[in-house]
Design an enzyme around this catalytic site. Structure first.
Site, PDB file in Angstrom:
ATOM      1  CE1 TYR A 147      -3.420   2.772   0.742  1.00  0.00           C
ATOM      2  CE2 TYR A 147      -2.258   3.163   2.808  1.00  0.00           C
ATOM      3  CZ  TYR A 147      -3.211   3.536   1.871  1.00  0.00           C
ATOM      4  OH  TYR A 147      -3.939   4.678   2.068  1.00  0.00           O
ATOM      5  CB  ALA A 149       5.393   0.296  -2.461  1.00  0.00           C
ATOM      6  CB  SER A 150       0.469   1.515  -4.350  1.00  0.00           C
ATOM      7  OG  SER A 150      -0.341   1.893  -3.248  1.00  0.00           O
ATOM      8  CB  THR A 182     -13.030   5.413   5.832  1.00  0.00           C
ATOM      9  OG1 THR A 182     -11.735   4.854   5.578  1.00  0.00           O
ATOM     10  CG2 THR A 182     -12.932   6.920   5.868  1.00  0.00           C
TER      11      THR A 182
HETATM   12  N1  LIG Z   1      -8.992   6.248   5.779  1.00  0.00           N
HETATM   13  C1  LIG Z   1      -7.725   6.407   6.060  1.00  0.00           C
HETATM   14  O1  LIG Z   1      -7.279   6.215   7.185  1.00  0.00           O
HETATM   15  C2  LIG Z   1      -6.756   6.831   5.002  1.00  0.00           C
HETATM   16  C3  LIG Z   1      -5.450   7.165   5.384  1.00  0.00           C
HETATM   17  C4  LIG Z   1      -4.538   7.568   4.413  1.00  0.00           C
HETATM   18  C5  LIG Z   1      -4.945   7.648   3.085  1.00  0.00           C
HETATM   19  N2  LIG Z   1      -6.221   7.302   2.726  1.00  0.00           N
HETATM   20  C6  LIG Z   1      -6.570   7.389   1.308  1.00  0.00           C
HETATM   21  O2  LIG Z   1      -7.779   8.093   1.151  1.00  0.00           O
HETATM   22  C7  LIG Z   1      -8.467   7.631  -0.020  1.00  0.00           C
HETATM   23  C8  LIG Z   1      -9.905   7.314   0.326  1.00  0.00           C
HETATM   24  O3  LIG Z   1      -9.910   6.270   1.281  1.00  0.00           O
HETATM   25  P1  LIG Z   1     -11.153   5.979   2.239  1.00  0.00           P
HETATM   26  O4  LIG Z   1     -10.617   5.842   3.592  1.00  0.00           O
HETATM   27  O5  LIG Z   1     -12.256   6.928   1.989  1.00  0.00           O
HETATM   28  O6  LIG Z   1     -11.543   4.499   1.699  1.00  0.00           O
HETATM   29  P2  LIG Z   1     -12.965   3.779   1.559  1.00  0.00           P
HETATM   30  O7  LIG Z   1     -13.898   4.253   2.598  1.00  0.00           O
HETATM   31  O8  LIG Z   1     -12.638   2.331   1.473  1.00  0.00           O
HETATM   32  O9  LIG Z   1     -13.495   4.308   0.126  1.00  0.00           O
HETATM   33  C9  LIG Z   1     -12.792   4.030  -1.048  1.00  0.00           C
HETATM   34  C10 LIG Z   1     -13.597   4.562  -2.217  1.00  0.00           C
HETATM   35  O10 LIG Z   1     -12.904   4.290  -3.434  1.00  0.00           O
HETATM   36  C11 LIG Z   1     -13.737   3.551  -4.315  1.00  0.00           C
HETATM   37  N3  LIG Z   1     -12.875   2.668  -5.105  1.00  0.00           N
HETATM   38  C12 LIG Z   1     -12.032   1.702  -4.665  1.00  0.00           C
HETATM   39  N4  LIG Z   1     -11.418   1.097  -5.699  1.00  0.00           N
HETATM   40  C13 LIG Z   1     -11.867   1.701  -6.820  1.00  0.00           C
HETATM   41  C14 LIG Z   1     -11.607   1.520  -8.205  1.00  0.00           C
HETATM   42  N5  LIG Z   1     -10.747   0.593  -8.669  1.00  0.00           N
HETATM   43  N6  LIG Z   1     -12.245   2.336  -9.094  1.00  0.00           N
HETATM   44  C15 LIG Z   1     -13.098   3.274  -8.649  1.00  0.00           C
HETATM   45  N7  LIG Z   1     -13.386   3.489  -7.363  1.00  0.00           N
HETATM   46  C16 LIG Z   1     -12.780   2.704  -6.458  1.00  0.00           C
HETATM   47  C17 LIG Z   1     -14.741   2.839  -3.424  1.00  0.00           C
HETATM   48  O11 LIG Z   1     -15.966   2.550  -4.056  1.00  0.00           O
HETATM   49  P3  LIG Z   1     -16.246   1.128  -4.785  1.00  0.00           P
HETATM   50  O12 LIG Z   1     -15.898   0.063  -3.792  1.00  0.00           O
HETATM   51  O13 LIG Z   1     -17.693   1.176  -5.150  1.00  0.00           O
HETATM   52  O14 LIG Z   1     -15.377   1.088  -5.999  1.00  0.00           O
HETATM   53  C18 LIG Z   1     -14.964   3.908  -2.354  1.00  0.00           C
HETATM   54  O15 LIG Z   1     -15.911   4.855  -2.789  1.00  0.00           O
HETATM   55  C19 LIG Z   1      -7.668   6.433  -0.518  1.00  0.00           C
HETATM   56  O16 LIG Z   1      -6.837   6.818  -1.587  1.00  0.00           O
HETATM   57  C20 LIG Z   1      -6.845   6.037   0.676  1.00  0.00           C
HETATM   58  O17 LIG Z   1      -5.647   5.373   0.311  1.00  0.00           O
HETATM   59  C21 LIG Z   1      -7.119   6.913   3.655  1.00  0.00           C
END
Ligand SMILES: NC(=O)c1ccc[n+]([C@@H]2O[C@H](COP(=O)([O-])OP(=O)(O)OC[C@H]3O[C@@H](n4cnc5c(N)ncnc54)[C@H](OP(=O)(O)O)[C@@H]3O)[C@@H](O)[C@H]2O)c1
Lengths: 236, 96
Positions: A147, A149-150, A182
């Protein structure tokens, strides 16, 4: 073309839930037209919001999404590459298929959306791209190798793309997000999250508003001299 | 889409870009205009700008989708981007 907040057209990926959903609601409140996407349909219904079922790692679907944006709106002001997935595992227990899946969404998906989005933005010689990073990169978190690394790749993309797109008056920046409650981190043990928070200057969970606040700064008209940067939340 | 259509689009795009970015596009407009190489009248970013606007114009005017930056074009020994003439030939041969 002039850049007016009330007419801005914003594409946000991953808006079905989590941070992406909050960002969509934030920009709708600003009066923007928001085009969101995710693989599954959404229950978000609001004036000014359009949803497309798109997998960001699918080149054809991404092309179609941005072609539709141009056809419908004739402009793209802001692109937020938020869609992301994570998996925690020790490197020695991680199958290659997991690496492919995570890189496909987090890196390839961000790349494809940047490319197609910037192709639209350059027509108006204006645009703002925001990518989403994570504190897992600078913290070198064990168990999050693939994760992190990506997302490292996303940060490098942000830095180089910023240079390639500067002549088109398009800025590219990133927000380094701390743990936010989340589904993405639901399966991460509480002690692990506590340890990450302990490593921050400001010891609390992040909130979607914290992410939106940095994005608001990046997309301001006055921020046209800010590019290639990653702002980490929480005092990383 | 005829050969003349493609030449017209190419020269039209070059002419617009030369007006918008005179420092980047220092060239005369003809089929012999050099687009790629040490003696070209535009830099590599200028070539990117040209290809993007040609793709857009061919789609808007002739409804054809011409992905110019594909691996086929980039892997040829003699670059199809060398002159307006070679680029026209490439477009007609592959998408005409
Ligand atoms: N939450 C944290 O603690 C945290 C910390 C650091 C960084 N982040 C970053 O914040 C961003 C949002 O994360 P989040 O916490 O909101 O995650 P989340 O609640 O799991 O939501 C991820 C969202 O992305 C969509 N998604 C996933 N794969 C996809 C794909 N291949 N094509 C299109 N849509 C896709 C999902 O919808 P579907 O499943 O319907 O596709 C969902 O709407 C991410 O980039 C994550 O790496 C989050």
């Amino acid at each position: 073309m002039s850049f007016t907040a009330d007419a801005e057209v914003v594409v946000i990926t991953g808006t079905r839930k989590g941070i992406g959903r909050s960002l969509a609601e934030h920009f709708l409140k600003r009066g923007a037209t928001v085009i969101g996407c995710s693989r599954e349909p959404t229950d978000l219904r609001a004036g000014g919001y359009e949803h497309h079922c798109v997998d960001v790692s699918n080149e054809q679907q991404v092309r179609q999404l941005f072609a539709a944006v141009w056809k419908q709106h004739g402009r793209l002001d802001i692109l937020i590459n938020n869609a992301g997935i994570a998996a925690m595992n020790h490197a020695l227990l991680t199958p290659g298929s997991t690496v492919e899946r995570i890189f496909a969404t987090n890196f390839l998906g961000t790349f494809l959306c940047c490319r197609e989005g910037a192709r639209l933005m350059q027509r108006n010689r204006h645009g703002r791209i925001i990518n989403i990073g994570t504190v897992a990169v600078p913290m070198r978190l064990e168990g999050e190798l693939v994760y992190a690394a990506s997302k490292s790749a996303v940060i490098t993309l942000t830095q180089i793309l910023a240079r390639e797109l500067a002549p088109f008056n398009i800025t590219v920046n990133a927000v380094g997000v701390t743990p936010v409650e989340t589904d993405l981190i639901r399966s991460v043990p509480k002690e692990k999250i506590d340890r990450i928070i302990e490593g921050l200057a400001i010891k609390r969970l992040g909130r979607p508003e914290d992410v939106a606040n940095v994005i608001d700064f990046f997309v301001r008209r006055e921020s046209d001299y800010v590019t290639g940067q990653t702002v980490y939340l929480g005092g990383m | 889409m005829t050969r003349d259509d493609v030449v017209e689009v190419l020269l039209g795009c070059l002419s617009v870009l030369a007006q918008e970015e005179p420092d980047r596009f220092k060239l005369d407009l003809s089929e012999e205009t050099i687009l790629f190489g040490y003696d070209a009248g535009l830099d590599s970013l200028g070539l990117v700008m040209l290809l993007l606007s040609v793709e857009e114009a061919l789609h808007a005017r002739h409804g054809v989708s011409v992905p110019l930056m594909d691996e086929r074009a980039l892997s040829q020994r003699h670059s199809p981007f060398r002159t307006v003439r070679t680029l026209t030939d490439y477009i007609i041969a592959n998408f005409g």
